[in-house]
Each structure stands twice: as structure tokens, then as C-alpha cells.
Design an enzyme around this catalytic site. Structure first.
Site, PDB file in Angstrom:
ATOM      1  N   PHE B 129       0.862  -1.191   0.000  1.00  0.00           N
ATOM      2  CA  PHE B 129       0.000   0.000   0.000  1.00  0.00           C
ATOM      3  C   PHE B 129       0.892   1.233   0.000  1.00  0.00           C
ATOM      4  O   PHE B 129       1.716   1.409   0.890  1.00  0.00           O
ATOM      5  CB  PHE B 129      -0.913   0.036   1.228  1.00  0.00           C
ATOM      6  CG  PHE B 129      -1.832   1.233   1.215  1.00  0.00           C
ATOM      7  CD1 PHE B 129      -3.095   1.151   0.645  1.00  0.00           C
ATOM      8  CD2 PHE B 129      -1.414   2.458   1.713  1.00  0.00           C
ATOM      9  CE1 PHE B 129      -3.932   2.258   0.591  1.00  0.00           C
ATOM     10  CE2 PHE B 129      -2.247   3.578   1.660  1.00  0.00           C
ATOM     11  CZ  PHE B 129      -3.502   3.475   1.102  1.00  0.00           C
ATOM     12  N   ASP B 238       9.202   2.862   1.630  1.00  0.00           N
ATOM     13  CA  ASP B 238       8.042   3.646   2.060  1.00  0.00           C
ATOM     14  C   ASP B 238       7.827   3.404   3.555  1.00  0.00           C
ATOM     15  O   ASP B 238       7.367   2.334   3.958  1.00  0.00           O
ATOM     16  CB  ASP B 238       6.826   3.212   1.231  1.00  0.00           C
ATOM     17  CG  ASP B 238       5.549   3.946   1.629  1.00  0.00           C
ATOM     18  OD1 ASP B 238       5.506   4.526   2.736  1.00  0.00           O
ATOM     19  OD2 ASP B 238       4.589   3.920   0.844  1.00  0.00           O
ATOM     20  N   LYS B 269       2.144  10.461   8.428  1.00  0.00           N
ATOM     21  CA  LYS B 269       1.505   9.982   9.652  1.00  0.00           C
ATOM     22  C   LYS B 269       2.219  10.441  10.930  1.00  0.00           C
ATOM     23  O   LYS B 269       2.142  11.594  11.294  1.00  0.00           O
ATOM     24  CB  LYS B 269       1.382   8.457   9.620  1.00  0.00           C
ATOM     25  CG  LYS B 269       0.459   7.949   8.492  1.00  0.00           C
ATOM     26  CD  LYS B 269       0.121   6.487   8.686  1.00  0.00           C
ATOM     27  CE  LYS B 269      -0.438   5.830   7.447  1.00  0.00           C
ATOM     28  NZ  LYS B 269      -1.840   6.129   7.173  1.00  0.00           N
ATOM     29  N   THR B 293       2.568  24.293  -4.429  1.00  0.00           N
ATOM     30  CA  THR B 293       2.425  25.564  -3.716  1.00  0.00           C
ATOM     31  C   THR B 293       2.825  25.445  -2.243  1.00  0.00           C
ATOM     32  O   THR B 293       3.670  26.175  -1.758  1.00  0.00           O
ATOM     33  CB  THR B 293       0.975  26.075  -3.816  1.00  0.00           C
ATOM     34  OG1 THR B 293       0.696  26.334  -5.179  1.00  0.00           O
ATOM     35  CG2 THR B 293       0.783  27.360  -3.016  1.00  0.00           C
TER      36      THR B 293
END
Lengths: 412, 412
Positions: B129, B238, B269, B293
Site C-alpha cells: 500500500f 516507504d 503519519k 504551492t
């Protein structure tokens, strides 16, 4: 200046003003606010108790016509990515007759294959900018530096009208140009359907911002919205740059005067949080389809609620309309004065731009203005864009035009 | 409890505790902090004056081995999307011999076509995931609900080892399974190169979290990292779920004991902000290639710096290791006690999980535990995952095991 002005000023990306505000500023002393700052909740599963009320006070109080639902997101790109996903889900549910997905749908999607991961597309416009994550980037076509070296999707790209300014002086030519682009949109929709990659949604900015402040008329957008409806594609208006009041209306699409302007409206930047509004039928049919851990940040809604209070109390949309007229008038005058340097002054509210002779001169003007204390930005190949904060008043316009005029004199 | 505990507690996604903290809490009274909260800067072009120092105090103070650069982002998906872009840019620059892009590169990318938008791929693992925006989603393969109806890329997907637990009791079988998966990885890299869609990067979680808390051994990761190097693909770890101390080390990949564990490590997280660390050579060659941005939110770095202070002062990584051992020991005992209900207890630090007989029983256990005041989450098809906060001590483990044991007794 007061703390409230501080909030309005930070709405722009082009001013960073450090102004002390009172220590008793309520946002930092009330317990529930402090809690919102310190706790970063997983909004999708554990929103703070008062989250619906906070949304009603902030984002939903300025919902576009026909939309009573909003989904917050952490940034502009995530807003558009999830808006695209909402359109794909909606489109496939229609195709399936709202029946449950087949076993083949469920198994093929796990390995990125159709029919579960369908060959659908989003139609976008040349010169458009919708963000830089891989879904968004497939619909962004403003500068090569954004796109180079990143794999993309084979999705249709329509021409955006190249109009002559001021719009009202070239109505006939501009109408022809818009008709040409609309015809191309319909051709592309048909072509991509024949290719087996139907257009699930159309995405467009009310004013192409990053791509050079390219305007189109309300008539163009009305006809485009009808084309989307006719072909069963969702219509997504990206107000990440144009939303929040800078055009003199809270949303730029309000200038089109439509009851049903869009199926999805995405926002970020001036709104202090990302997200998108959508019509009821664009709501995903199941939980966890449009989802991530943070889904935004509720502390930003507190700021937005304060900003909206100030906008209302100080009639800032009227102020923007007034100072925008003065700004555009001033740009027209400078354009008459420096016809070899300037052209195509254009704008709505204070969301204005002007073309400069060439890229190098444009960049030199931006640097010189910065040295005189004015932050300007470029857009497109050779335009300067003006993006003052909502508290930019008529007397600020005059201050600015004086500085700008001096800088231009050095470049004539 | 003090304000500092409040900060540590909010690091988990599964506790939301409202504990008053002192009004003189320095984070809300110092001017520079207030400014960081109220101002939301466009970080890429106008970072606050002290931003590099704040990064040094927060994110860079816990940079993984071999990495001295960090790019902040607003959320986990944006972190991975931009990490993928960094790998694609790096890969194409290598292919071009670091020469400037051709005119064809520059023009073709504007319309989503190769060579400017190249046919490159990211190799991911079944059960992985990595987020839900369209680039990330092409590497996510944990549940159909995430992927259904969203167009995707034809990218290679390798099997993740399906190991037997406890790992140390099944070393021979597990080593065979890992060898099988590594062989498949190499085959896929060769196949996709032959298909004209080379693997620019490999992305993997140190523990597949959402996919069911699937572990692999340090030997597997070392060999995989070598395969990436051998084939010229970047290696992206990851750590969005595993990072921040919950495995007993600050980064889960530290358990592999490598000096050069990865080219890119992404996080979100528990780190309170998204972003990714990277090696020098993964730095994009030009400004505005990895850009948006907001690029995160500097106020979150202030919180992270405080969280890191607490982690160090209170030796929370040691605490996590200690309470993790007690938790896993307790799960082993319950598994012995309820062999028809529980299996495959596994974990690192407090990042633990256990398999339940079936999906329905799993969901019932989660609901019953919630009614007794314990928030648990599911992962994979029929696992329960444990994700306590870093302040979860041994006595909390015993409190939890008592409740859990009662709930299990009702399901035996």
C-alpha cells in the site's frame, strides 16, 4: 493593523507580512482551538466531535450553486486527484447500471488491468494547470518543466480559446475562436469513445492561470457545460487559483451566471485547505473509496472561518471589484503609454495580467519590481500576473501603479 | 499528564485523548510560532526565514543513513508521488547521459507522449500500500476497494514473501520463499525492460502494513536492494506507516543493519508532516521539477521537533522495544491458549499483528474491544494490527491483554 488583517493578508501567496497580533488572539487561547492545532486526527475515521459544525461555518457557508457536499483534502493536487477518482467511480457506476462490480472487476483491478482499472480518460485543455501528481499531471499542459520525464496517460487535450483583449472589443472573432474550440472538444470526446477510452470528465479552470491568464466568455463555459452533459461526462471546474474572492465573486464561475455550473468544484490555496465540492450524485457509493489518513487538517477550517468573517464584515468582495476596476484601468493606460512593451491587459476583480514584449523583458520587470518592494509573478510565456490579497484597496492600486510605471520606464 | 505527553499521544492514529495543557504552553505564546500557525507560506518559493534551521532541528535530526536531504510534502500520497517523480527524473537523466533534454522531449511531454513522458515503470509488490492518488495507486495492491474504477499504469507487480511465523522457527522454508520472490523480481525487471517500459524504481514497505502486516527478513531486503543496484533502478523504502519509532527503531529499515539502505525514504503519519529523504543523486537537476504551492506546512515541523525531544528525553524507543516484547509475548500466550481462533502473532517493537480465524470473527473482535475502550484496527484479510502510541508502557500492555483476553473468551 489588527490580527484579522493578518489573516486576510496571508490569503495571498505573494505577500508574507509579519505583523504582531494580540496575545489574547482567541484562536490560540480557546481550548477547543488549541486541541485542533495540537491533534492531527485521521479525519476520515476519527473526525473531531465538532467537525460537521466547523465545516458548516467555513467551507459549506460558501458552497457553489447546486452543491451541498464537500470533501476536504490536504493539498491542491490531492483535491484534483480525488475529484478525478470521484468522476471515474460515478462514470463506471453509470455504465454498470449501478449494479455491484463483477468478480472480474474486483480481481483485475488488483493488478492494474481493465475492466477493474478501466480505460477511461479526463479531457483537459492545452495551457491548463491542475497539479503535479501523476493523475493531475496528465491534465496539466502549461510548461514542459512540470511534465518532462514523468509517465502519463493517453487522454484527450482540447485547445483553449486564444482570445483578443479587451474581450468586448473583439466579440465576433472571439466567438468564432470559442466555437472552433468547442467543436474540437466534441470531436475529441467522440474519438476517444471510439478508441475505447471514454471521457469520464472534463476539467477546466475558469481563467487559465499558470498557463498565462487566458480568459474565455461565459458563453463558452455554458456551451462546454452542455457538451459535458450531452455526452455523459462529469464537469469539473478547478478553482484552486481562482477561488476565494479574488475575481470579485467568491468563485470565478459565478461570473457565468449559471444555476448548475458544475458537478465538481475543487479548491486550495486561498481557502487554506484543499478539497472539492460536489453534487450528490458524485458521492462515492461506498466508504473508503475517496479516503486517506489525514484528508486535510481541521485547524485550517478555523482559520478559514475567520477569513470568511473578515471578508463579509469588510465587504472585501466589493472592495476587490472596486480596486480591480482601478487596477485594470491603470493597466489599460500604461498599455496605451507603452504600446511596444505591453499588450492584452485583462482581468476579473484583481485577478489581472498583462503581456510583456518578450520573456526576458518580463523577467527583468519582475526582478526590478521586487527590488522596489513589489512581488509580481509570471505566468504563460511572457505574461505578468497580479494576485494581490483581498485587502488590496484602491489606494494600494495607486501605490502599485506608481512603482510599476517607474519600472516600465526603465524598460521602454 | 503534561502537554508533552499530549504530543506523543497524538502521534498515533488510534488514540484521540483530550487532555488540557497549560495556557502558557510555549508553542502558542512565542511570536515566531504564532506566525508559523497563522501564515501558510508557499514553501517552495517563500519559506519562512528560519525554515532550514527548523528542518535541521526536526526532520534532518532523524535522517536515515546516507541521506542528508529532505523534501517536505503535505500528505503521504504526495510524498510518494513526488518520490516517484524524483526517481523518473533521475532515471531519464542517466539515460540521457545528463545531457539537456531534446526538443522532441520538450514538445512531446506537453501532450503526454513519449519520449518526453517516457514509458517507465515502478515495480511494486502484491499486498503493498503506497497511497491513493493515481501514481501511488498504480503501486498499491492491498484491497480492491482502493483501486476499483480508477485507470492505472501497466507496471510490474512482484509477489511479496508469504512467510511463516515466528520467523525464527521457519528459517529454511522462509528463505526459500524469499528466494522465489527475489527471482520473480529480477524476471519482471528483465521482462519490463524488454517491453520497452524499464523499471526506474522499486518501492516497498519494510513491513507490509495495510496489506496484512507481512514481514520479510533483513536478508530479503539486502538482496532486493542489491537487485535494484544491479539493474540501475532506484530503491524507495516507504516508511509512511512504519516510520517514527513504533518498531523500536526510528525507521523500520534500521533493523536491516545496512549503511546504504535506500535511495529514497518517504514518511507521513507519525511524522506529522509528509515528505521524503533522498540521496544527493536523487535531487532533481532543476528547480520547479519537484514542486507545488504548499509543499507541506512548517507549523508541523514545530510539533515534530517537540515530539522528537520527548522521544529522546523519555527514551521512548527503548520503551517501545520493551513493551513490544511484552506485547508479542502476550500474543504468543493467547495464541497457545486459543489455537483455533488465533495464529501467526508477529511484530517488531509495538508494531504487532495477529491473524484471526476469519474475517467476520476479526470484525466482531474489533467491535467488542471498542466497546471495552480499546481501539483496534484491521489489516489484510483477517488480521488485527496493534498500533499503540510511543508512550504505551509495559503496564499498558497488561491492561490491554486483560481486555483482549476477555474479548477472545467471548469468541472461542
Amino acid at each position: 493593523m489588527t490580527a484579522e488583517y493578518q489573516l486576510s493578508i496571508t490569503q495571498t501567496m505573494y505577500f508574507q507580512v509579519e505583523i504582531p497580533f494580540p496575545a489574547e488572539f482567541p484562536m490560540f487561547t480557546s481550548f477547543s482551538s488549541q486541541s485542533a492545532f495540537v491533534n492531527r486526527p485521521a479525519l476520515g475515521i476519527m473526525p473531531p466531535e465538532n467537525f460537521p459544525e466547523k465545516l458548516a461555518e467555513s467551507l459549506l457557508s460558501v458552497a457553489p450553486s447546486g452543491m451541498s457536499r464537500v470533501q476536504t483534502m490536504a493539498c491542491g493536487s490531492c483535491s484534483n486527484e480525488n475529484a478525478y477518482k470521484a468522476m471515474f467511480i460515478w462514470y463506471r457506476n453509470k455504465e454498470r447500471g449501478h449494479n455491484i462490480p463483477s468478480d472480474e472487476d474486483m480481481s483485475s483491478c488488483m493488478i492494474n488491468q481493465s475492466p477493474g482499472c478501466p480505460d477511461l480518460s479526463i479531457l483537459s485543455f492545452m495551457g491548463g494547470f491542475h497539479g503535479r501528481t501523476m493523475g493531475c499531471l496528465a491534465t496539466t499542459h502549461s510548461k514542459a518543466i512540470h511534465k518532462l520525464d514523468v509517465p502519463s496517460f493517453d487522454w484527450p487535450i482540447a485547445p483553449f480559446p486564444k482570445l483578443k483583449y479587451p474581450l468586448e472589443e473583439f466579440t465576433r472573432e472571439n466567438a468564432q475562436e470559442e466555437a472552433r474550440c468547442l467543436e474540437e472538444v466534441e470531436d475529441l470526446i467522440v474519438q476517444w469513445r471510439q478508441k475505447g477510452r471514454p471521457v469520464a470528465g472534463i476539467v477546466i479552470e475558469p481563467i487559465q492561470a499558470e498557463g498565462g491568464d487566458n480568459h474565455a466568455t461565459p458563453d463558452f463555459f455554458k456551451k462546454l457545460r452542455n457538451i459535458a452533459r450531452k455526452h455523459g461526462s462529469a464537469f469539473h471546474v478547478d478553482e484552486v487559483q481562482t477561488g476565494g474572492g479574488t475575481t470579485g465573486k467568491f468563485w470565478a464561475h459565478e461570473h457565468w451566471g449559471m444555476d448548475d455550473p458544475a458537478d465538481i468544484v475543487s479548491f486550495s490555496k486561498k481557502m487554506l485547505t484543499g478539497g472539492f465540492y460536489h453534487k450528490d450524485e458524485l458521492q462515492a457509493d461506498k466508504a473508503y473509496r475517496i479516503f486517506n489518513t489525514w484528508m486535510g487538517d481541521p485547524s485550517k477550517n478555523l482559520f478559514l472561518a475567520e477569513v470568511l468573517n473578515v471578508i463579509r464584515r469588510e465587504n472585501l468582495l466589493e472592495e476587490v471589484t472596486r480596486s480591480g476596476k482601478t487596477l485594470l484601468q491603470g493597466l489599460y493606460q500604461l498599455q496605451d503609454q507603452y504600446p511596444n512593451l505591453l499588450s492584452s491587459a485583462r482581468g476579473q476583480g484583481t485577478f489581472c495580467a498583462i503581456d510583456i514584449r518578450d520573456d526576458a523583458t518580463r523577467n527583468s520587470i519582475i526582478l526590478k519590481a521586487r527590488d522596489k518592494g513589489v512581488l509580481l509573478g509570471g505566468c504563460g510565456d511572457r505574461s505578468i500576473r497580479f494576485r494581490p490579497a483581498l485587502v488590496f484597496k484602491e489606494h494600494h492600486v495607486h501605490m502599485f501603479l506608481n512603482v510599476f510605471s517607474d519600472v516600465l520606464a526603465e524598460h521602454n
